[in-house]
Design an enzyme around this catalytic site. Structure first.
Site, PDB file in Angstrom:
ATOM      1  N   GLU A   1       0.453  -1.048  -0.112  1.00 23.42           N
ATOM      2  CA  GLU A   1       0.294  -0.153  -0.289  1.00 23.42           C
ATOM      3  C   GLU A   1       0.882   1.180  -0.214  1.00 23.42           C
ATOM      4  OE1 GLU A   1      -3.747  -0.126  -0.728  1.00 23.42           O
ATOM      5  OE2 GLU A   1      -3.170  -1.888  -0.435  1.00 23.42           O
TER       6      GLU A   1
ATOM      7  N   TYR B   1      -5.380  -2.486 -12.978  1.00 29.38           N
ATOM      8  CA  TYR B   1      -6.032  -2.065 -12.319  1.00 29.38           C
ATOM      9  C   TYR B   1      -7.262  -3.099 -12.310  1.00 29.38           C
ATOM     10  CZ  TYR B   1      -7.688  -0.699  -7.271  1.00 29.38           C
ATOM     11  OH  TYR B   1      -8.191  -0.429  -5.667  1.00 29.38           O
TER      12      TYR B   1
END
Length: 330
Positions: A76, A125
């Site tokens: 992240e 994505y």
């Protein structure tokens, strides 16, 4: 036994296979809802949350070991890309003893509080979020939620993306290191940083222009430019696709700048478009007009942190030979 962390995943980690691959000892323990927040794709192309009292966000709850949490922090991009918050979430579905007899629980959530404007989703994505939404619906997240919040950002897998929404990151290793030239060619392009392509070598080919070739132990530095569909088409014409160069996709390490990619072992990586001449793989003499543009490219490259040693090793021999060659022919 070390304490376990309860994590609320609201993006691609709703795709269980991805979460298990990233954090092997993690356990799916249920579905939860976070009130007062809204799901978006932010300007860097990934999922984020913004405070919004009328809205809510669904996600999966995972139990993480300390090692899993450390791994997830790396993925992240903590603290550069996202920071960690502990927020109460409402339990919608229980899938284990951990949530027994509980209606709410405090959960770890990754949020980027600085990048809160809507943006365009990254191409890579899309498939991951489509797989995530399938797992979400299967575990009880309402399909209406995905239609309302996700669908305006995430096209179906087989959708034809509108040209003005498609963004590509180009890895420029030749005269387009000269920012002014790139801006004149592709007015909508945005410089995003410096990338490093390992196990390739820079050279001037038989046409007299920059090219790269696979070469174990060598490396190529380049600028990362974000392009819309129009700029990409313009650049294709400048690069002579498909006769002079072909477009390939390669993974580069992000050295500096605003480009965002996948974090692996503390380094950021990004899949980029690269123009490669696969036919002319022998060294050649640089075109005379190209020498000036490459010298300007070198100035910008050095300003943005590309090492002088790299320039001296790979660029200078071709430029110096070219200067000597043309001085003899005049």
């Amino acid at each position: 036994m070390s304490a376990q962390t309860i994590h609320f995943s609201y993006g691609s980690n709703i795709w269980k296979d991805q979460m298990k691959a990233r954090c092997p000892s993690s356990r799916f323990i249920g579905v939860a809802r976070l009130p007062g927040w809204r799901w978006i794709i932010h300007t860097y192309g990934y999922a984020n949350l913004v405070a919004s009292p009328p809205d809510h966000v669904y996600g999966f709850l995972y139990e993480l070991s300390p090692e899993d949490e450390r791994i997830l922090d790396t993925y992240e991009g903590v603290p550069r890309d996202y920071h960690k918050e502990i927020l109460p979430v409402e339990i919608i579905k229980r899938a284990g003893e951990v949530l027994k007899d509980r209606d709410t629980i405090d959960a770890l959530i990754y949020i980027d509080s600085e990048t809160v404007e809507d943006g365009n989703i990254r191409q890579e994505y899309i498939s991951r979020l489509n797989l995530a939404s399938k797992d979400g619906v299967q575990e009880g997240i309402p399909n209406e939620y995905f239609k309302k919040y996700w669908q305006r950002f995430v096209p179906p897998e087989d959708a034809d993306l509108d040209g003005d929404k498609k963004l590509v990151v180009d890895f420029s290793f030749g005269s387009n290191l000269w920012k002014k030239q790139m801006q004149e060619r592709c007015p909508n392009s945005r410089w995003r940083g410096v990338g490093l392509l390992r196990d390739w070598r820079w050279f001037i080919n038989a046409r007299g222009y920059a090219n790269i070739i696979p070469s174990k132990g060598d490396h190529v530095y380049g600028f990362l430019y974000e392009l819309d569909a129009e700029d990409e088409a313009v650049l294709d014409r400048y690069e002579g696709v498909p006769n002079s160069y072909e477009k390939q996709v390669h993974r580069v390490e992000i050295i500096n700048g605003e480009a965002r990619g996948q974090l692996v072992a503390g380094k950021r990586f990004l899949d980029v478009s690269v123009y490669v001449d696969v036919l002319r793989l022998e060294n050649g003499t640089i075109k005379e007009e190209y020498i000036h543009r490459m010298n300007l490219a070198i100035e910008d490259a050095l300003k943005e942190g590309i090492p002088k040693e790299y320039i001296e090793k790979y660029f200078r021999p071709f430029l110096e030979y070219g200067l000597k060659y043309y001085s003899k022919t005049k």
